[in-house]
Motif scaffolding. Structure first.
Motif, PDB file in Angstrom:
ATOM      1  N   CYS A 169       3.240   3.016  -9.486  1.00  0.00           N
ATOM      2  CA  CYS A 169       1.998   3.110  -8.710  1.00  0.00           C
ATOM      3  C   CYS A 169       0.964   2.093  -9.206  1.00  0.00           C
ATOM      4  O   CYS A 169       0.308   1.425  -8.407  1.00  0.00           O
ATOM      5  N   TRP A 189       0.816  -1.209   0.000  1.00  0.00           N
ATOM      6  CA  TRP A 189       0.000   0.000   0.000  1.00  0.00           C
ATOM      7  C   TRP A 189       0.846   1.254   0.000  1.00  0.00           C
ATOM      8  O   TRP A 189       0.490   2.277  -0.618  1.00  0.00           O
ATOM      9  N   GLN A 190       1.978   1.218   0.685  1.00  0.00           N
ATOM     10  CA  GLN A 190       2.779   2.435   0.835  1.00  0.00           C
ATOM     11  C   GLN A 190       3.386   2.915  -0.469  1.00  0.00           C
ATOM     12  O   GLN A 190       3.659   4.113  -0.616  1.00  0.00           O
ATOM     13  N   ASN A 219     -10.389  -1.896  -4.206  1.00  0.00           N
ATOM     14  CA  ASN A 219      -9.237  -2.080  -5.084  1.00  0.00           C
ATOM     15  C   ASN A 219      -9.509  -1.508  -6.475  1.00  0.00           C
ATOM     16  O   ASN A 219      -8.594  -1.024  -7.145  1.00  0.00           O
ATOM     17  N   PRO A 237       2.183   3.080  -3.858  1.00  0.00           N
ATOM     18  CA  PRO A 237       1.376   4.088  -4.572  1.00  0.00           C
ATOM     19  C   PRO A 237       0.997   5.273  -3.685  1.00  0.00           C
ATOM     20  O   PRO A 237       0.905   6.403  -4.175  1.00  0.00           O
ATOM     21  N   HIS A 238       0.784   5.018  -2.405  1.00  0.00           N
ATOM     22  CA  HIS A 238       0.431   6.116  -1.492  1.00  0.00           C
ATOM     23  C   HIS A 238       1.541   7.162  -1.440  1.00  0.00           C
ATOM     24  O   HIS A 238       1.298   8.364  -1.607  1.00  0.00           O
ATOM     25  N   SER A 298      -0.489  -1.247  -7.240  1.00  0.00           N
ATOM     26  CA  SER A 298      -1.947  -1.300  -7.073  1.00  0.00           C
ATOM     27  C   SER A 298      -2.487  -2.639  -7.572  1.00  0.00           C
ATOM     28  O   SER A 298      -3.441  -3.184  -6.998  1.00  0.00           O
ATOM     29  N   LEU A 317      -5.150   9.754  -6.562  1.00  0.00           N
ATOM     30  CA  LEU A 317      -4.611   8.472  -6.117  1.00  0.00           C
ATOM     31  C   LEU A 317      -4.239   8.528  -4.642  1.00  0.00           C
ATOM     32  O   LEU A 317      -4.490   7.581  -3.880  1.00  0.00           O
ATOM     33  N   SER A 337      -5.888   6.283  -1.638  1.00  0.00           N
ATOM     34  CA  SER A 337      -5.096   5.436  -0.747  1.00  0.00           C
ATOM     35  C   SER A 337      -5.407   5.709   0.723  1.00  0.00           C
ATOM     36  O   SER A 337      -5.265   4.811   1.562  1.00  0.00           O
ATOM     37  N   TYR A 351      -8.222   3.539   1.642  1.00  0.00           N
ATOM     38  CA  TYR A 351      -8.034   2.129   1.327  1.00  0.00           C
ATOM     39  C   TYR A 351      -7.838   1.278   2.583  1.00  0.00           C
ATOM     40  O   TYR A 351      -8.515   0.257   2.766  1.00  0.00           O
ATOM     41  N   MET A 395      -8.696   2.142  -6.363  1.00  0.00           N
ATOM     42  CA  MET A 395      -7.243   2.359  -6.415  1.00  0.00           C
ATOM     43  C   MET A 395      -6.693   2.122  -7.812  1.00  0.00           C
ATOM     44  O   MET A 395      -5.877   2.900  -8.321  1.00  0.00           O
TER      45      MET A 395
END
Length: 227
Positions: A73, A35-36, A105, A38-39, A77, A133, A137, A140, A108
């Motif tokens: 990203c 997760w981190q 999802n 793309p975040h 995802s 985005l 996130s 998410y 995202m």
């Protein structure tokens, strides 16, 4: 940074009595790690000038068009999208966790895809899509872990005291019962159209195939002459 960010869930899991080398530990750390990417990269793209001024070497600093940043990203995802299905396949949750995960999802993936499809060097559009985005996130993780808690099936590391177990189990049962009243697949008259029933059939077939393959492999090893 993503590795460091994936450590706190492991600390909480082991502090609660969980095993470090377990599927649950891999799930918690893996979800945070994937997760981190793309975040943080979405955030780093929006503020790449500030990171550069501070002397921080980020991917967007070496990516003037934004194509590599957006591609990474989208890649992670996609990994996030596959994670709930892997969790279901491992037996930690029911199939509805994977089904419900398609919603958040999908958000995202759509946000990451828009970031990828933005014209190169179109800084205004890229910044807008990166911001979308980033905000996607933020929502998410609460949805991911909320659904995970609701649909979890493994309780091997739960507390042994009955009163400590009863309260969360009762609350989860009430949430599930309330959800069934609004869930479309529970209202279907034809069981074959229910995603849960279809998923259970697929899982049963997969387990049968795996059992036959394991039996055949064991039989072939027994019939092989010693070398």
């Amino acid at each position: 940074g993503a590795v460091v960010g994936a450590v706190p869930p492991l600390m909480g899991w082991t502090a609660a009595g969980g095993e470090l080398l377990s599927p649950e530990a891999a799930l918690l750390s893996g979800a945070l790690f994937l997760w981190q990417i793309p975040h943080f990269l979405a955030l780093a793209w929006m503020y790449r000038a500030d990171y550069a001024a501070g002397g921080y070497e980020m991917l967007p600093r070496r990516d003037p068009t934004g194509e590599r940043t957006a591609a990474v990203c989208l890649e992670y995802s996609c990994y996030l999208t596959a994670l709930p299905f892997a969790v279901w396949a491992s037996g930690l949750t029911g199939c509805m966790f994977a089904v419900e995960s398609l919603a958040f999802n999908g958000v995202m993936l759509a946000a990451a895809a828009r970031f990828v499809l933005a014209p190169p060097n179109a800084r205004v559009q890229q910044a807008q899509y990166a911001r979308r985005l980033f905000f996607a996130s933020l929502g998410y993780l609460p949805l991911f872990f909320g659904c995970l808690l609701l649909h979890q099936q493994s309780n091997r590391h739960a507390a042994t005291e009955d009163e400590e177990v009863a309260a969360p189990e009762a609350a989860r049962a009430r949430l599930r019962e309330a959800g069934r009243q609004y869930c479309l697949h529970e209202q279907l008259e034809a069981p074959s159209l229910c995603p849960k029933g279809a998923a259970d059939e697929v899982a049963a077939v997969a387990h049968e195939v795996a059992a036959r393959a394991a039996a055949g492999l064991a039989g072939s090893r027994q019939t092989q002459p010693p070398s």
